[in-house]
Scaffold this motif. Structure first.
Motif, mmCIF file in Angstrom:
data_model
loop_
_atom_site.group_PDB
_atom_site.id
_atom_site.type_symbol
_atom_site.label_atom_id
_atom_site.label_comp_id
_atom_site.label_asym_id
_atom_site.label_seq_id
_atom_site.Cartn_x
_atom_site.Cartn_y
_atom_site.Cartn_z
ATOM 1 N N SER A 1 36.645 33.447 51.576
ATOM 2 C CA SER A 1 37.302 32.135 51.592
ATOM 3 C C SER A 1 38.801 32.281 51.789
ATOM 4 O O SER A 1 39.412 31.586 52.616
ATOM 5 C CB SER A 1 37.015 31.385 50.282
ATOM 6 O OG SER A 1 35.649 31.093 50.151
ATOM 7 N N VAL B 1 41.452 31.080 55.019
ATOM 8 C CA VAL B 1 42.696 30.314 54.901
ATOM 9 C C VAL B 1 43.863 31.101 55.483
ATOM 10 O O VAL B 1 44.708 30.555 56.203
ATOM 11 C CB VAL B 1 42.977 29.929 53.434
ATOM 12 C CG1 VAL B 1 44.149 28.951 53.372
ATOM 13 C CG2 VAL B 1 41.765 29.314 52.777
ATOM 14 N N GLU C 1 44.671 26.710 49.218
ATOM 15 C CA GLU C 1 43.410 26.802 48.475
ATOM 16 C C GLU C 1 43.445 25.947 47.216
ATOM 17 O O GLU C 1 42.477 25.261 46.877
ATOM 18 C CB GLU C 1 43.097 28.256 48.126
ATOM 19 C CG GLU C 1 42.566 29.068 49.294
ATOM 20 C CD GLU C 1 41.821 30.303 48.843
ATOM 21 O OE1 GLU C 1 40.689 30.173 48.339
ATOM 22 O OE2 GLU C 1 42.372 31.397 49.007
ATOM 23 N N GLN D 1 40.315 24.702 45.344
ATOM 24 C CA GLN D 1 39.725 26.030 45.173
ATOM 25 C C GLN D 1 40.557 26.805 44.159
ATOM 26 O O GLN D 1 41.548 27.446 44.509
ATOM 27 C CB GLN D 1 39.719 26.779 46.510
ATOM 28 C CG GLN D 1 38.831 26.177 47.576
ATOM 29 C CD GLN D 1 37.389 26.548 47.378
ATOM 30 O OE1 GLN D 1 36.542 25.696 47.190
ATOM 31 N NE2 GLN D 1 37.086 27.823 47.428
#
Length: 304
Positions: free
Chosen positions: A89, A93, A121, A126
């Motif tokens: 993840s 980004v 994030e 996140q």
């Protein structure tokens, strides 16, 4: 403009958890990690005309943060294990931040890219630490210190790292368990006195492990790996009976240390094993072997 972007994934070796807020903000976090040559790939058309767009909801959220909603982004799938505790993840980004900076002619400073990726994030909900973005952006084997500023130190240079016996002793597998529970990581927001002590102890292992890498002390590194996993298990609900069984089997087969990768619940597992025992270990562990080596190059962004 067509941009090709390729970020490496990462292995968090020691110290993971101490790089999250609020601990890192108040006390300073420290991690030892390494970028690996398992890479994601993104082909991007900034005009949104010539490339099939397979952007996920996650990628679309990043695009919104950067104001690049019209971009067509095609991500190449390289296997299910990229979403298994290897920092995929964060790497995604980092990729889009790097591509955006490239498109506007901004210098791709690894700190700048990693810090912006971490901010995004958190903006899209996140909750995460800071080590993944920095490993993907920098490449190599690194010790990072996170606080109000970020101090970066490369542990192994490009020459010695290619033959370092500790690095060559590492073997990676997929557990076959696919669980990704955001709630596990978010428990780190609750900085209880007990958790603070555990993270202090976890952080203290980073220098020990880094010294073991530099001196090529395989047994000291293996012990640090196992000690860090014991602490990580007490800091949060990262393990399961299935994962415990896998790690116990690895120890019976001769592993000097082992740990689950990432925030917990499933995914990839890492072992340290003497080089002359690796083939037999891989044969007998009963898990899918993930072949890898150190990635020394970090984020690669090219206009094509």
């Amino acid at each position: 403009m067509i941009i090709d972007v390729s970020p490496p994934l990462r292995l968090g070796l020691i110290g993971g958890g101490s790089d999250t807020s609020p601990y890192a903000d108040i006390y300073g976090g420290s991690v030892l990690n390494m970028a690996i040559n398992i890479r994601q790939n993104f082909l991007i058309d900034t005009e949104g005309k010539n490339i099939p767009d397979n952007s996920s909801d996650f990628i679309n959220n990043i695009k919104s943060c950067l104001g690049i909603e019209k971009w067509a982004i095609h991500q190449t799938e390289i296997g299910p294990f990229i979403c298994s505790g290897l920092g995929s993840s964060a790497a995604a980004v980092v990729s889009l931040v790097g591509a955006y900076y490239k498109s506007i002619g901004r210098i791709l400073d690894p700190f700048d890219v990693a810090n912006k990726a971490w901010e995004i994030e958190n903006e899209i909900g996140q909750f995460c630490g800071k080590q993944d973005q920095h490993a993907s952006s920098f490449g190599g084997v690194n010790k990072f210190f996170f606080w109000k500023f970020i101090k970066y130190n490369s542990i192994i240079d490009n020459g010695s790292g290619r033959t370092n016996s500790v690095i060559k002793s590492l073997v990676l597998f997929h557990t076959g368990i696919f669980r990704k529970d955001k709630a596990i990581q978010e428990k780190m927001k609750d900085m209880t006195p007990e958790r603070k002590v555990i993270l202090d102890n976890l952080k203290s292992l980073v220098d020990t492990a880094a010294n073991a890498v530099e001196s090529e002390d395989l047994y000291a590194f293996g012990k640090s790996l196992s000690d860090s996993w014991k602490l990580k298990k007490t800091s949060n609900s990262v393990s399961t009976s299935e994962i415990d069984t896998i790690l116990e089997k690895g120890k019976r087969l001769g592993a000097l240390g082992g740990k689950l990768c990432g925030s917990g619940g499933g995914g990839a597992v890492l072992f340290c094993i003497e080089s002359d025992k690796k083939n037999e270990f891989i044969k007998n562990i009963g898990l899918r072997h993930i072949d890898f080596s150190v990635d020394w190059n970090g984020l690669d962004v090219r206009i094509i």
